[in-house]
Design a protein around this motif. Structure first.
Motif, PDB file in Angstrom:
ATOM      1  N   VAL A 134     -36.378  22.581  -5.648  1.00  0.00           N
ATOM      2  CA  VAL A 134     -35.246  22.323  -6.544  1.00  0.00           C
ATOM      3  C   VAL A 134     -34.855  23.549  -7.367  1.00  0.00           C
ATOM      4  O   VAL A 134     -33.729  23.637  -7.850  1.00  0.00           O
ATOM      5  CB  VAL A 134     -35.500  21.118  -7.485  1.00  0.00           C
ATOM      6  CG1 VAL A 134     -35.744  19.863  -6.671  1.00  0.00           C
ATOM      7  CG2 VAL A 134     -36.645  21.378  -8.453  1.00  0.00           C
ATOM      8  N   GLU A 135     -35.778  24.500  -7.491  1.00  0.00           N
ATOM      9  CA  GLU A 135     -35.452  25.706  -8.261  1.00  0.00           C
ATOM     10  C   GLU A 135     -34.443  26.596  -7.553  1.00  0.00           C
ATOM     11  O   GLU A 135     -33.634  27.261  -8.183  1.00  0.00           O
ATOM     12  CB  GLU A 135     -36.722  26.531  -8.488  1.00  0.00           C
ATOM     13  CG  GLU A 135     -37.451  26.179  -9.760  1.00  0.00           C
ATOM     14  CD  GLU A 135     -38.796  26.883  -9.823  1.00  0.00           C
ATOM     15  OE1 GLU A 135     -39.703  26.300 -10.417  1.00  0.00           O
ATOM     16  OE2 GLU A 135     -38.931  27.992  -9.257  1.00  0.00           O
ATOM     17  N   GLY A 136     -34.539  26.625  -6.218  1.00  0.00           N
ATOM     18  CA  GLY A 136     -33.601  27.447  -5.453  1.00  0.00           C
ATOM     19  C   GLY A 136     -32.576  26.560  -4.768  1.00  0.00           C
ATOM     20  O   GLY A 136     -32.472  25.372  -5.063  1.00  0.00           O
ATOM     21  N   ASN A 137     -31.807  27.149  -3.870  1.00  0.00           N
ATOM     22  CA  ASN A 137     -30.875  26.372  -3.056  1.00  0.00           C
ATOM     23  C   ASN A 137     -31.360  26.423  -1.611  1.00  0.00           C
ATOM     24  O   ASN A 137     -31.089  27.379  -0.899  1.00  0.00           O
ATOM     25  CB  ASN A 137     -29.462  26.950  -3.165  1.00  0.00           C
ATOM     26  CG  ASN A 137     -28.911  26.830  -4.569  1.00  0.00           C
ATOM     27  OD1 ASN A 137     -28.965  25.774  -5.174  1.00  0.00           O
ATOM     28  ND2 ASN A 137     -28.408  27.934  -5.113  1.00  0.00           N
ATOM     29  N   ASP A 161     -34.696  16.840 -10.123  1.00  0.00           N
ATOM     30  CA  ASP A 161     -33.284  17.222 -10.111  1.00  0.00           C
ATOM     31  C   ASP A 161     -33.137  18.675  -9.677  1.00  0.00           C
ATOM     32  O   ASP A 161     -33.892  19.543 -10.109  1.00  0.00           O
ATOM     33  CB  ASP A 161     -32.676  17.071 -11.514  1.00  0.00           C
ATOM     34  CG  ASP A 161     -32.455  15.610 -11.867  1.00  0.00           C
ATOM     35  OD1 ASP A 161     -32.437  14.774 -10.928  1.00  0.00           O
ATOM     36  OD2 ASP A 161     -32.322  15.310 -13.056  1.00  0.00           O
ATOM     37  N   HIS A 162     -32.147  18.942  -8.869  1.00  0.00           N
ATOM     38  CA  HIS A 162     -31.898  20.308  -8.416  1.00  0.00           C
ATOM     39  C   HIS A 162     -31.348  21.175  -9.548  1.00  0.00           C
ATOM     40  O   HIS A 162     -30.539  20.723 -10.341  1.00  0.00           O
ATOM     41  CB  HIS A 162     -30.896  20.298  -7.265  1.00  0.00           C
ATOM     42  CG  HIS A 162     -31.493  19.866  -5.963  1.00  0.00           C
ATOM     43  ND1 HIS A 162     -32.132  20.732  -5.116  1.00  0.00           N
ATOM     44  CD2 HIS A 162     -31.542  18.653  -5.376  1.00  0.00           C
ATOM     45  CE1 HIS A 162     -32.562  20.065  -4.058  1.00  0.00           C
ATOM     46  NE2 HIS A 162     -32.224  18.810  -4.186  1.00  0.00           N
ATOM     47  N   PHE A 163     -31.778  22.410  -9.575  1.00  0.00           N
ATOM     48  CA  PHE A 163     -31.229  23.362 -10.554  1.00  0.00           C
ATOM     49  C   PHE A 163     -29.859  23.882 -10.103  1.00  0.00           C
ATOM     50  O   PHE A 163     -29.050  24.282 -10.905  1.00  0.00           O
ATOM     51  CB  PHE A 163     -32.158  24.576 -10.691  1.00  0.00           C
ATOM     52  CG  PHE A 163     -33.409  24.338 -11.483  1.00  0.00           C
ATOM     53  CD1 PHE A 163     -34.014  23.091 -11.523  1.00  0.00           C
ATOM     54  CD2 PHE A 163     -33.996  25.382 -12.193  1.00  0.00           C
ATOM     55  CE1 PHE A 163     -35.183  22.882 -12.241  1.00  0.00           C
ATOM     56  CE2 PHE A 163     -35.158  25.189 -12.922  1.00  0.00           C
ATOM     57  CZ  PHE A 163     -35.756  23.937 -12.941  1.00  0.00           C
ATOM     58  N   TYR A 164     -29.659  23.946  -8.794  1.00  0.00           N
ATOM     59  CA  TYR A 164     -28.451  24.562  -8.214  1.00  0.00           C
ATOM     60  C   TYR A 164     -28.126  25.901  -8.881  1.00  0.00           C
ATOM     61  O   TYR A 164     -27.041  26.074  -9.456  1.00  0.00           O
ATOM     62  CB  TYR A 164     -27.245  23.628  -8.314  1.00  0.00           C
ATOM     63  CG  TYR A 164     -27.370  22.373  -7.484  1.00  0.00           C
ATOM     64  CD1 TYR A 164     -27.598  22.450  -6.102  1.00  0.00           C
ATOM     65  CD2 TYR A 164     -27.262  21.112  -8.053  1.00  0.00           C
ATOM     66  CE1 TYR A 164     -27.727  21.301  -5.339  1.00  0.00           C
ATOM     67  CE2 TYR A 164     -27.386  19.954  -7.290  1.00  0.00           C
ATOM     68  CZ  TYR A 164     -27.611  20.061  -5.937  1.00  0.00           C
ATOM     69  OH  TYR A 164     -27.733  18.926  -5.192  1.00  0.00           O
ATOM     70  N   PRO A 165     -29.040  26.846  -8.845  1.00  0.00           N
ATOM     71  CA  PRO A 165     -28.749  28.137  -9.469  1.00  0.00           C
ATOM     72  C   PRO A 165     -27.612  28.856  -8.735  1.00  0.00           C
ATOM     73  O   PRO A 165     -27.369  28.595  -7.558  1.00  0.00           O
ATOM     74  CB  PRO A 165     -30.062  28.907  -9.282  1.00  0.00           C
ATOM     75  CG  PRO A 165     -30.685  28.312  -8.067  1.00  0.00           C
ATOM     76  CD  PRO A 165     -30.305  26.859  -8.092  1.00  0.00           C
ATOM     77  N   GLU A 183     -30.270  36.792   0.907  1.00  0.00           N
ATOM     78  CA  GLU A 183     -29.815  35.447   0.564  1.00  0.00           C
ATOM     79  C   GLU A 183     -30.712  34.947  -0.566  1.00  0.00           C
ATOM     80  O   GLU A 183     -31.676  34.222  -0.343  1.00  0.00           O
ATOM     81  CB  GLU A 183     -29.931  34.563   1.796  1.00  0.00           C
ATOM     82  CG  GLU A 183     -28.907  33.484   2.001  1.00  0.00           C
ATOM     83  CD  GLU A 183     -28.423  32.702   0.797  1.00  0.00           C
ATOM     84  OE1 GLU A 183     -28.904  32.919  -0.331  1.00  0.00           O
ATOM     85  OE2 GLU A 183     -27.542  31.859   0.999  1.00  0.00           O
ATOM     86  N   PHE A 184     -30.404  35.379  -1.791  1.00  0.00           N
ATOM     87  CA  PHE A 184     -31.279  35.129  -2.938  1.00  0.00           C
ATOM     88  C   PHE A 184     -31.509  33.643  -3.228  1.00  0.00           C
ATOM     89  O   PHE A 184     -32.447  33.291  -3.930  1.00  0.00           O
ATOM     90  CB  PHE A 184     -30.698  35.783  -4.189  1.00  0.00           C
ATOM     91  CG  PHE A 184     -30.661  37.280  -4.115  1.00  0.00           C
ATOM     92  CD1 PHE A 184     -31.840  38.014  -4.177  1.00  0.00           C
ATOM     93  CD2 PHE A 184     -29.462  37.951  -3.994  1.00  0.00           C
ATOM     94  CE1 PHE A 184     -31.817  39.397  -4.131  1.00  0.00           C
ATOM     95  CE2 PHE A 184     -29.426  39.337  -3.942  1.00  0.00           C
ATOM     96  CZ  PHE A 184     -30.598  40.068  -4.011  1.00  0.00           C
TER      97      PHE A 184
END
Ligand code: SF4
Ligand code: FES
Lengths: 488, 249
Positions: free
Chosen positions: B91-94, B123-127, B141-142
């Protein structure tokens, strides 16, 4: 023509709205709004389609080689079509103006597998309940389960035809859904001799069952021409892709369009130039655009795509049984294009037969087991890929920067091409069946039947076949809800 | 001198100075891990390799093996904790596996399968992490970075370049490129660098490869990471330069 119904006059007085929502058994989710006046006369009809607006944005900024896999998320129903249209567009980006024979045939096989499974799903699972039981029949029975009880053989064949198409997809794309078989410049796999033999074994049965399916729908037509020829019928132009020799080709070719009388409007058009041919009109009440032939303007330039357009647009079908059926179709129409909404089903089954025959022919071709999978050439910045998806012509258009990221994406999907046509069909049906009458479930279902004939993919939502509850809401012009009806 | 410890009831030999992870890997035993790689000094950050030694938690990639240790590894309790760590990473990344070209070759995905992770749970962070496509051969692709610092270590220790670094703190930590512009094209990075091959997930990618290898024919499609990574390698596809056996220390 029924443009006058699109917008009710501002002084329309007290109007009531009948909303059918969702349109059951259409892929995804749609909503029909019928604006009534106090006498239950149809004042306005709009088909609202929740479409994947904004998807082009997701693609922008992504590396191009990811796109054929990513775009499959557009549609849970025909991901293969997007996969292939994107791959075709990106072939040009990597300079593969002509892919290897193995790649070409693997993709064709994948595509015709998709046509087969999609057409089978549509006809047997979604439409046969209406066609076999009648539009006014008991709702509880009007689904594939009802068909399986009353016509077990038909239901079984439908299920197996679809399964076979899915198996073709699995072996060519790598997975049954969201495969990765096609890549820019070619494919990443070919078929072993054993895989081909396995598929070929059942191909003849699929052809036989597809022929039966054509006969079922043809008979229904002939038994009740009053209904089948006139239900939701309206004149329009047609567009589709054909092979350069004018024969039916759903994977690659040139664009051709005919007018309502069957005269050629344009032919042999390289689809790379589609943006000079077609304009997409935006209307404030709908998220979905309305495309039209630029030269003819929005009022006269709209058109139908999909099976009914394709079968009447081509000069011939290159497989024998399907060609035979096409000739019967043309003969029935009497030398003029058939514009009947329900004739979509007949044309769709002719195409399913064409797909089954094509699959068999491809499987006999040793190129399918070739080892030259990919090719490339001089890099380009722009490419358009077009395919005749199960529902109609599908355009994918991309621009890619020197850093390999997509800078522009534009898609025109089949359902968008048919937007005006579907709206028109709904209006015609509303006029025929709803105007001034009591609003019954059976009448409302006539509208659904008209929409369903186009096999629209309304969004990516999936649902249990035939089990989607129908909600009918009656609201007045100010949006006040007057009545609401549920059906399980 | 040959000593041994017990790993889930099996005797594992070790040479003095080896960590529990190194000894297990040399013996072909899989301890889940993401930031550990046989060619680099232990990092101890992902905590996925946490085991219980004599009832106490320890990161097996950093703790020395000792004679007579009772090490618990693949217990329900530990795998459940690993699952939670993985869910946090997801969830921290995409991470959109279905359209990710590293799918099937990705250690994060394969480890999640191995641990039976079925949902992200949190819950996703969607950074918002824009890609860096500036380099002609390699894409960054960070969105998928799990901050293992393997690329940082490889670039510094093997390539002698220092192309990558971590910046920020806590949930703001992120991978950066050491150039004034922050773009990969403005560094001396080369596609032949060790750092170009070491990423366990889909961040550092050779361009224009994409889906050339079909899904279904990839490293972890053919065998689970516990089998692929149990012989002293990280089981990492694409990391062909990695030696198969490890040295002590
Ligand atoms: S880019 Fe890859 S190797 Fe580098 S820190 Fe992120 S996940 Fe680790
Ligand atoms: S592998 Fe030990 S902490 Fe990451």
């Amino acid at each position: 023509m029924s443009f006058e119904l699109e917008t009710a006059p501002a002084d329309a007085g007290t109007l009531r709205r009948v909303a059918i929502d969702p349109v059951s058994r259409v892929e995804g989710h749609g909503k029909v709004t019928i604006l009534l006046d106090e006498h239950n006369k149809v004042h306005q009809v709009r088909l609202h389609i929740v479409e994947f607006r904004g998807f082009e944005r997701f693609i922008q900024g992504r590396p191009y080689w990811e796109v054929p896999v990513m775009v499959q998320r557009l549609c849970g129903i025909c991901p293969v079509s997007h996969h292939l249209a994107a791959s075709k567009a990106l072939d040009l980006i990597v300079g593969a103006t002509r892919v290897t024979p193995t790649a070409d045939k693997m993709r064709r096989l994948m595509h015709y597998g998709q046509i087969l499974q999609s057409h089978a799903l549509h006809f047997f699972h979604l439409s046969s309940p209406d066609l076999l039981f009648g539009f006014d029949s008991e709702v509880g029975r009007r689904n594939i389960v009802g068909v399986a009880e009353k016509y077990p053989e038909i239901a079984k064949k439908g299920i197996l035809l679809r399964k076979y198409g899915q198996e073709v997809i699995r072996l060519t794309a790598g997975k049954r859904v969201h495969g990765t078989g096609a890549v820019p410049g070619g494919v990443n796999r070919s078929l072993s001799a054993d895989e081909r033999k396995d598929l070929l074994k059942d191909a003849y049965q699929m052809i036989a069952w597809s022929r039966e399916a054509v006969h079922i729908i043809k008979e229904l037509h002939q038994q009740n021409p009053a209904l089948y020829d006139h239900f939701g019928s309206f004149r329009s132009n047609f567009m589709g892709m054909v092979a350069p020799d004018g024969s039916l080709d759903l994977y690659h070719g040139v664009l051709r369009a005919k007018d309502a009388d069957g005269s050629i409007l344009f032919d042999q058009v390289d689809y790379q130039t589609y943006d000079r041919l077609i304009t997409e009109e935006v209307k404030p009440w709908s998220y979905m655009k309305f495309p039209y032939f630029t030269a003819m303007g929005p009022e006269h330039g709209w058109y139908k795509v999909g099976p009914l357009a394709r079968v009447q647009n081509c000069d011939s079908i290159p497989t024998p049984f399907a060609e035979h059926e096409r000739l019967e179709f043309v003969a029935y129409a009497g030398g003029k294009p058939l514009h009947a909404t329900l004739a979509y089903h007949w044309a769709r089954m002719v195409e399913m037969l064409f797909a089954a025959e094509t699959i068999k022919e491809l499987l006999q071709d040793d190129d399918l087991s070739g080892t030259e999978l990919m090719t490339s050439g001089e890099r380009r910045r722009e490419g358009v890929g077009v395919i005749e998806a199960p529902r109609g012509t599908l355009f994918h258009h991309y621009q890619v920067g020197d850093d390999d990221l997509v800078t522009m994406a534009n898609l025109i999907v089949s359902t968008t091409h048919n937007n005006q046509a579907m709206n028109t069909a709904v209006r015609e049906v509303a006029r025929q069946y709803l105007d001034g009458k009591e609003i019954t479930e059976g009448l409302l279902n006539h509208i659904e039947v008209a929409i369903r004939a186009y096999d629209p993919c309304l969004s990516c939502a999936t649902h249990a076949l035939g089990k989607m509850p129908l909600e009918v809401t009656l609201v007045d012009a100010e949006g006040t809800e007057l009545d609401r009806k549920y059906k399980a | 001198m040959n000593d041994s410890f017990m790993l889930d009831g099996e005797e594992i030999p070790f040479t003095p100075g080896q960590t529990v992870m190194q000894a297990a890997a040399a013996a072909g035993k899989y301890i889940p891990h993401l930031c550990w790689h046989p060619d680099f000094a232990a990092h101890g950050s992902c905590k996925l390799c946490t085991v219980k030694i004599g009832g106490r938690f320890a990161t097996s990639c950093t703790v020395r093996a000792a004679a007579g240790q009772e090490v618990e590894n693949r217990t329900d309790e530990l795998d459940a904790r690993r699952r939670t760590l993985l869910q946090l990473l997801f969830v921290e990344g995409n991470h959109f596996c279905p359209s990710c070209e590293k799918s099937g070759d990705c250690a994060l995905q394969a480890t999640a399968y191995e641990m039976g992770m079925l949902t992200p749970h949190f819950d996703h962070f969607y950074p918002d992490r824009p890609v860096d496509a500036s380099h002609p051969e390699v894409l960054l692709e960070f969105n998928r970075c799990i901050l293992c610092e393997l690329c940082v270590r490889a670039s510094r220790e093997v390539d002698g370049k220092n192309v990558f670094a971590l910046a920020g703190r806590g949930t703001k930590s992120h991978l950066i490129v050491n150039s004034e512009s922050g773009r990969l094209a403005d560094t001396d990075f080369a596609a032949t660098d060790r750092a170009a091959e070491v990423c366990p997930v889909g961040v550092i990618l050779k361009k224009r490869v994409g889906f050339a290898v079909p899904i279904g024919a990839r490293t972890y499609d053919l065998q689970p990471i516990s089998a692929a990574g149990g012989d002293g390698t990280t089981g990492r596809a694409g990391d062909t330069s990695a030696p198969r056996k490890t040295e002590a220390g």
